[in-house]
Design an enzyme around this catalytic site. Structure first.
Site: not given
Lengths: 343, 161
Positions: A144-149, A215, A268
């Site tokens: 999950a980091a940095p938390g954008s999604k 991700d 990415c």
């Protein structure tokens, strides 16, 4: 007013060779290398948990910022085109006759500190658009980091349902926690565990999810515009190692999906070993339990590759989507979507 | 089972009512939308997800929960200090002890400085600029003491120029 040439490191020969094999059309290939020299556009996502897009635009306009909303169905997604010139001696004027934001300016505003927006690259917003989490969903965000999604998903869910946001690294988990805090995310539980181990723990208690987002940690070839140091860090060994880890993460995560539940696997990077190879392996492994779905995305995408370095992949891999920087003036990304159809 | 001070403590309805009563006397707040969770002695978190108490505790047992929900407030003796998010989440219910700042004062406040205001109030007050809630501070006769955490402070523009 000055105009500086951006300095970027030379790509490693093997990286060039691989990209040339992926992008075989001469014009397309040139467009790819050209756009890598340019910094990506400044994009933000309005945090609708705290403010409406209309009110945020008013506030940002009052700072002199010129905002556009590239995707009609997603008014929360915004591009900062630039700001009204102020004749500041260090100001750089862009091709739209607007002043570029100063380095770091986007993260220094009162609006950012109050959690009204999240600085996020456009292509990184696509996986959650494809996942479509809703207010009833139990969601697992495995890396999950940095938390954008996570913050994007929480906003889509109006802080309802539940998200388990997991991150292995303590340092990155702290950044995740701080971003969730700033964005006022109240429907999320943070865990810090190695992703595969977390899934095994959840398995023992038969905790399953409606939506899962992986991700995956990746070689980051898609982030060269914003993070040119990736040129220096790029390494084929890392790609091979990550490919193994990614398969394991996918496998464990998919096991935690409810029947009818959906999962996004994204990276990415452009490396097929980290993208199509994973999708291909999982389609084979889960056979009739898994279904691949073409994600609905608001930008130009290309279908997944079905062949790489002598390996042929399942034809259904085409439903996975590649995002190249030259197609939409974004970073590079890979998004694939799956449904569990059988236990 | 051995007591772990970092384990989740999900506050009972009675405890939640006690917190609401304190917030009511400070700010006029009558309701908190979600479960209140404590981790450590003082910090209170607000969780609005759909996991119940048993499910949260089960999760904490099988895989240590680092955090649940958002940091809402901190108990300081008889008082409760709201975080920035706490003040934003509960802003529509606040009927008293709210100080409206000018633009200049709001900038000073967000830089982490105390603000010189003779508000006539004493104790914890919520700070507001326009529609924006900016956390809470402590009012004394001539100033409001600042609690904005470092990570949320505005940079001093006079230094940046």
């Amino acid at each position: 007013m000055t105009k500086k040439q951006r300095k970027i490191p030379d790509p490693k020969p093997l990286f060039v060779e691989r990209i040339n094999k992926i992008l075989t059309d001469k014009k397309d290939n040139q467009a790819y290398w050209e756009i890598l020299k340019k910094t990506p556009v400044d994009s933000i996502r309005c945090n609708t948990l705290k403010i409406s897009p209309e009110n945020l635009i008013k506030k940002l306009n009052s700072l002199g910022w010129i905002i556009s909303q590239p995707w009609e169905k997603n008014p929360e997604i915004m591009i900062i085109e630039g700001k009204k010139p102020t004749n500041h001696p260090k100001e750089i004027i862009n091709e739209k006759d607007l002043a570029k934001l100063f380095p770091g300016e986007i993260g220094r505003t009162m609006e950012h500190l109050l959690g009204y927006y999240y600085v996020q690259e456009l292509s990184s917003m696509l996986p959650i658009i494809a996942l479509t989490p809703n207010e009833e969903d139990e969601v697992l965000d495995l890396c999950a980091a940095p938390g954008s999604k996570t913050t994007q998903a929480a906003a889509k869910m109006n802080n309802k349902g539940n998200i388990i946001a997991n991150e292995i690294s303590l340092e990155r988990m702290r950044i995740l926690a701080s971003n969730l805090e700033r964005c006022g995310v109240t429907n999320t539980v943070i865990t810090r565990k190695e992703g595969r181990a977390l899934c095994l723990n959840l398995e023992t208690e038969k905790i399953k999810f409606d939506k899962i987002y992986v991700d995956a940690p990746c070689s980051g070839e898609g982030t060269l515009r914003s993070t040119p140091k990736t040129y220096l860090m790029w390494n084929i060994k890392t790609i091979k190692y990550l490919s193994k880890l990614q398969k394991q993460l996918f496998r464990q995560a998919f096991n935690q999906l409810k029947i009818g539940g959906e999962m996004i696997y994204s990276t990415c990077t452009h490396a097929p070993e980290e993208n199509e190879e994973i999708v291909d392996a999982m389609l084979k492994e889960f056979e009739n339990k898994i279904e691949i779905i073409k994600p609905e995305l608001p930008i130009n995408t290309r279908e997944g590759m079905t062949e790489w370095e002598g390996k042929k992949y399942d034809e259904r891999v085409k439903l996975a989507q590649r995002i190249y920087p030259q197609d939409n003036n974004t970073e590079g990304f890979f998004v694939s979507k799956f449904r569990r159809v059988k236990e | 089972m051995k007591y772990n001070p970092n384990s989740l403590i999900i506050l009972s309805e009675k405890e939640k009512t006690r917190i609401i009563n304190k917030l009511n006397s400070q700010f006029g707040i009558t309701e908190i939308p979600g479960s209140l969770i404590k981790k450590g002695k003082e910090k209170i978190f607000l969780y609005t997800g759909n996991l119940g108490k048993e499910e949260l505790l089960k999760l904490d047992k099988i895989t240590f929960v680092e955090k649940a929900g958002v940091y809402l407030a901190k108990e300081e003796g008889e008082n409760i200090r709201l975080s920035i998010e706490g003040s934003q989440i509960l802003k529509d219910q606040m009927t008293k002890n709210v100080i409206e700042l000018t633009e200049e004062q709001s900038q000073t406040w967000m830089m982490g400085h105390e603000v010189e205001i003779k508000s006539g109030l004493k104790g914890l007050v919520a700070m507001k600029y326009g529609q924006d809630m900016l956390g809470t501070g402590k009012a004394s006769e001539e100033k409001i003491t600042n609690f904005i955490p470092k990570s949320r402070r505005l940079k001093d523009k006079t230094i940046l120029e």
